[in-house]
Design a protein around this motif. Structure first.
Motif, PDB file in Angstrom:
ATOM      1  N   ASP A  58       0.805  -1.230   0.000  1.00  0.00           N
ATOM      2  CA  ASP A  58       0.000   0.000   0.000  1.00  0.00           C
ATOM      3  C   ASP A  58       0.834   1.274   0.000  1.00  0.00           C
ATOM      4  N   ASP A  59       2.152   1.143  -0.185  1.00  0.00           N
ATOM      5  CA  ASP A  59       3.024   2.323  -0.208  1.00  0.00           C
ATOM      6  C   ASP A  59       3.285   2.710  -1.665  1.00  0.00           C
ATOM      7  N   PRO A  60       2.827   3.912  -2.109  1.00  0.00           N
ATOM      8  CA  PRO A  60       2.934   4.281  -3.532  1.00  0.00           C
ATOM      9  C   PRO A  60       4.361   4.479  -4.020  1.00  0.00           C
ATOM     10  N   ASP A  78       0.207   4.103 -12.698  1.00  0.00           N
ATOM     11  CA  ASP A  78      -1.239   4.120 -12.464  1.00  0.00           C
ATOM     12  C   ASP A  78      -1.575   3.574 -11.090  1.00  0.00           C
ATOM     13  N   LYS A  79      -0.872   2.494 -10.663  1.00  0.00           N
ATOM     14  CA  LYS A  79      -1.114   1.914  -9.330  1.00  0.00           C
ATOM     15  C   LYS A  79      -0.678   2.887  -8.244  1.00  0.00           C
ATOM     16  N   CYS A  80       0.433   3.515  -8.471  1.00  0.00           N
ATOM     17  CA  CYS A  80       0.958   4.505  -7.525  1.00  0.00           C
ATOM     18  C   CYS A  80      -0.053   5.633  -7.314  1.00  0.00           C
ATOM     19  N   LEU A  81      -0.617   6.162  -8.419  1.00  0.00           N
ATOM     20  CA  LEU A  81      -1.568   7.281  -8.337  1.00  0.00           C
ATOM     21  C   LEU A  81      -2.937   6.834  -7.846  1.00  0.00           C
ATOM     22  N   GLU A  82      -3.239   5.547  -8.035  1.00  0.00           N
ATOM     23  CA  GLU A  82      -4.487   5.004  -7.461  1.00  0.00           C
ATOM     24  C   GLU A  82      -4.397   5.019  -5.940  1.00  0.00           C
ATOM     25  N   LEU A  83      -3.202   4.666  -5.413  1.00  0.00           N
ATOM     26  CA  LEU A  83      -2.999   4.660  -3.960  1.00  0.00           C
ATOM     27  C   LEU A  83      -2.922   6.074  -3.392  1.00  0.00           C
ATOM     28  N   PRO A 120      -3.472   9.826  -5.189  1.00  0.00           N
ATOM     29  CA  PRO A 120      -3.637  10.720  -6.351  1.00  0.00           C
ATOM     30  C   PRO A 120      -2.860  12.029  -6.234  1.00  0.00           C
ATOM     31  N   LYS A 121      -2.364  12.364  -5.030  1.00  0.00           N
ATOM     32  CA  LYS A 121      -1.634  13.622  -4.831  1.00  0.00           C
ATOM     33  C   LYS A 121      -0.115  13.409  -4.796  1.00  0.00           C
ATOM     34  N   PHE A 122       0.306  12.245  -5.244  1.00  0.00           N
ATOM     35  CA  PHE A 122       1.741  11.927  -5.243  1.00  0.00           C
ATOM     36  C   PHE A 122       2.365  12.537  -6.502  1.00  0.00           C
ATOM     37  N   ILE A 123       2.964  13.743  -6.360  1.00  0.00           N
ATOM     38  CA  ILE A 123       3.452  14.527  -7.506  1.00  0.00           C
ATOM     39  C   ILE A 123       4.470  13.739  -8.332  1.00  0.00           C
ATOM     40  N   ALA A 151       0.995  12.964 -22.052  1.00  0.00           N
ATOM     41  CA  ALA A 151       2.080  13.395 -21.155  1.00  0.00           C
ATOM     42  C   ALA A 151       1.815  14.801 -20.644  1.00  0.00           C
ATOM     43  N   LEU A 152       1.315  15.694 -21.529  1.00  0.00           N
ATOM     44  CA  LEU A 152       0.970  17.052 -21.113  1.00  0.00           C
ATOM     45  C   LEU A 152      -0.031  17.047 -19.968  1.00  0.00           C
ATOM     46  N   SER A 153      -1.048  16.165 -20.091  1.00  0.00           N
ATOM     47  CA  SER A 153      -2.072  16.085 -19.026  1.00  0.00           C
ATOM     48  C   SER A 153      -1.447  15.666 -17.711  1.00  0.00           C
ATOM     49  N   ALA A 154      -0.511  14.685 -17.756  1.00  0.00           N
ATOM     50  CA  ALA A 154       0.136  14.217 -16.522  1.00  0.00           C
ATOM     51  C   ALA A 154       0.956  15.335 -15.886  1.00  0.00           C
ATOM     52  N   TYR A 155       1.725  16.049 -16.720  1.00  0.00           N
ATOM     53  CA  TYR A 155       2.532  17.165 -16.185  1.00  0.00           C
ATOM     54  C   TYR A 155       1.629  18.282 -15.636  1.00  0.00           C
ATOM     55  N   GLN A 156       0.494  18.487 -16.318  1.00  0.00           N
ATOM     56  CA  GLN A 156      -0.436  19.531 -15.879  1.00  0.00           C
ATOM     57  C   GLN A 156      -0.965  19.222 -14.482  1.00  0.00           C
TER      58      GLN A 156
END
Length: 539
Positions: free
Chosen positions: A391-393, A417-422, A424-427, A446-451
């Motif tokens: 459970d550690d992102p 995707d698993k990391c951000l599921e755990l 979502p605020k993990f920059i 990629a732009l959306s992810a950086y945004q």
């Protein structure tokens, strides 16, 4: 000791290949390292014997017996070597000594029989059992006449006719001694009269055949069925004590019927007496198999015992019971129960494996390897960290970095995707995802992810640099971007929508109109898709 074992194995291989001198050399080298190993002396004795060096074979056999006096094979080696040297009586003594330690040793018995036969031959005696009128002599002599009525005795004499060397093993049979005295004209029991020589053993007492228990009368079976029906009625009314009374009575009347025991087990299950339930299920299986009951009834007993084990928390025993049930009769119920219990066991094992401290240790090992450029090994440690703390992102993010270095972008994207599921605020997860998408030439996504990362931290230099890089890539070749975007069926559908075309025209003429349109979730999703594809950009 490993070197000793290796030398012994080489010796064994050489012996099997018929290379006796090579075998002896290997065994000798092994003995030099381990002089108290009786097996090595035994093996070398066998090699010496195969090479025709019987004196050395005897010396090694005697050393084997000295080191391991209770080991039958040592005496077998000694007896064999003595026999080859022609010392038959000593050989017999060696085999007999071995049999005192291991009375059931077949090799010793065969060796003793062989050397006794040699002794018989060496004494220059012809085979008395080869006498032409053998059976006439035995039939006319009162000492052996009655023996001929026994087919086993006749078979024994025929064996001695064809194989006189087996005589040594037959001398404990008094009938053989008596037969020899008749054929050789000897009187073995000195001082006895001829009438006393009849050594016919008393006929064995015939054991009366075991009486089978009489079959249950039909009346009893019918009464048992009636008791079962009464028990069923009580069971339906949840009057379990009354049900048990009738089922037990049914068992008394007919103890060969598995159904009554299954029913008793069912009552104990309802009463939460799970151990008793299991006990009666086991009895049901035993009785069922003894009486060739329907395999479906046996499967039922296993299924119920599995459910009882599950209630007791003994998941592994429950799993075994369900597997046995399926081996008797495959039913959807038993398959589902087994599948469920396997999932629970897997989850329990997973929980039992969790250890955050060890997870951190594995992560640190992974980090060190990552710094040294050993990405493949680093992945193994990050994977172990994930198992120890799933459970550690950050562990998924770190593993994604390794996959990126190895150009395994699909696996890296899955970890992001698993990391951000755990979280979502993990920059770092968003930035890592942006980099992977860039590597996959998906600059719009990629732009959306950086945004996303910039929204959480507007001053993050890594996110800003990535966003700028993607923007340049998108705008560097507009025609190529357009072709790639229009190959996407979803983009094609959006661009064919008249309403969306009108909205896009409004956005070009009046950028402020975008804010109003973004309030509609469906339109917002379509605009986001076009942004990701690189067809449009918002400045």
């Amino acid at each position: 000791m490993e070197k000793v074992a290796a030398l012994k194995d080489k010796g064994n291989s050489a012996l099997q290949a018929g290379k006796f001198d090579e075998a002896i050399q290997n065994y000798t080298a092994a003995i030099a390292l381990d002089g108290s190993n009786h097996v090595l002396y035994s093996n070398r004795s066998a090699a010496y014997a195969k090479a025709g060096k019987y004196t050395q074979a005897l010396e090694d056999a005697e050393k084997t017996v000295q080191l391991k006096p209770d080991w039958g094979k040592g005496y077998s080696r000694k007896g064999s070597a003595l026999a080859y040297l022609g010392r038959i009586e000593e050989s017999i003594s060696a085999y007999e000594a071995g049999l005192r330690h291991e009375p059931d040793n077949a090799q010793l018995k065969e060796g003793l029989e062989e050397v006794k036969g040699q002794l018989f031959d060496n004494q220059g005696m012809s085979n008395p059992f080869k006498t032409p009128d053998l059976f006439s002599k035995l039939a006319t002599d009162p000492r052996t006449r009655s023996f001929l009525d026994d087919p086993e005795y006749v078979k024994l004499i025929q064996e001695l006719q064809t194989n006189p060397r087996s005589l040594g093993m037959k001398l404990n049979d008094t009938r053989v001694l008596t037969t020899l005295s008749v054929l050789l004209g000897l009187n073995i029991n000195k001082g006895s009269t001829e009438d006393d020589m009849d050594t016919t053993p008393p006929p064995p007492k015939r054991q009366p055949p075991k009486q089978q228990p009489p079959p249950k009368p039909k009346e009893q079976k019918m009464d048992a069925l009636k008791e079962k029906e009464l028990g069923n009625e009580a069971y339906k009314k949840k009057n379990f004590e009354e049900a048990l009374k009738h089922y037990n009575k049914a068992v008394e009347l007919n103890d060969k019927e598995i159904t009554y025991l299954n029913n008793i087990a069912a009552v104990y299950f309802e009463q939460k007496e799970y151990k008793k339930c299991i006990e009666y299920c086991e009895k049901a299986v035993e009785i069922g198999r003894e009486n060739r009951a329907d395999f479906k009834l046996i499967a039922k007993a296993f299924t119920r015992s599995g459910n009882a084990y599950k209630k007791l928390g003994d998941l592994y025993s429950a799993k075994i019971a369900f597997e046995k049930s399926l081996s008797e009769h495959r039913t959807p119920e038993a398959k589902a129960l087994l599948s469920d219990i396997e999932k629970v066991i897997k989850a329990e094992e997973r929980r039992a494996y969790i250890d955050p401290v060890k997870a951190e240790e594995e992560k640190e090992l992974g980090n060190e390897l990552f710094k040294n450029g050993d990405y493949a090994t680093a992945i193994k440690h990050y994977t172990e960290a994930i198992k120890r703390n799933p459970d550690d992102p950050k562990y998924y993010s770190n593993r994604a970095a390794c996959y990126t270095k190895l150009a395994a972008f699909d696996l890296g994207l899955k970890d992001c995707d698993k990391c951000l599921e755990l979280d979502p605020k993990f920059i770092k997860g968003w930035i890592r995802k942006g980099k992977i998408l860039q590597g996959m030439q998906q600059h719009g996504k990629a732009l959306s992810a950086y945004q996303k990362a910039i929204e959480m931290d507007p001053n993050n230099s890594e996110a800003l640099e990535g966003y700028r890089s993607c923007t340049m890539a998108v705008n560097s070749n507009p025609e190529e971007v357009r072709k790639r975007a229009m190959a996407d069926p979803e983009v094609q559908a959006i661009m064919r929508d008249p309403a969306m075309r009108l909205i896009l025209e409004q956005m070009q003429n009046d950028p402020k109109a975008l804010q109003d349109h973004l309030k509609n979730p469906d339109i917002a999703a379509k605009i986001q898709k076009l942004l990701e594809s690189g067809l449009i950009a918002i400045h």
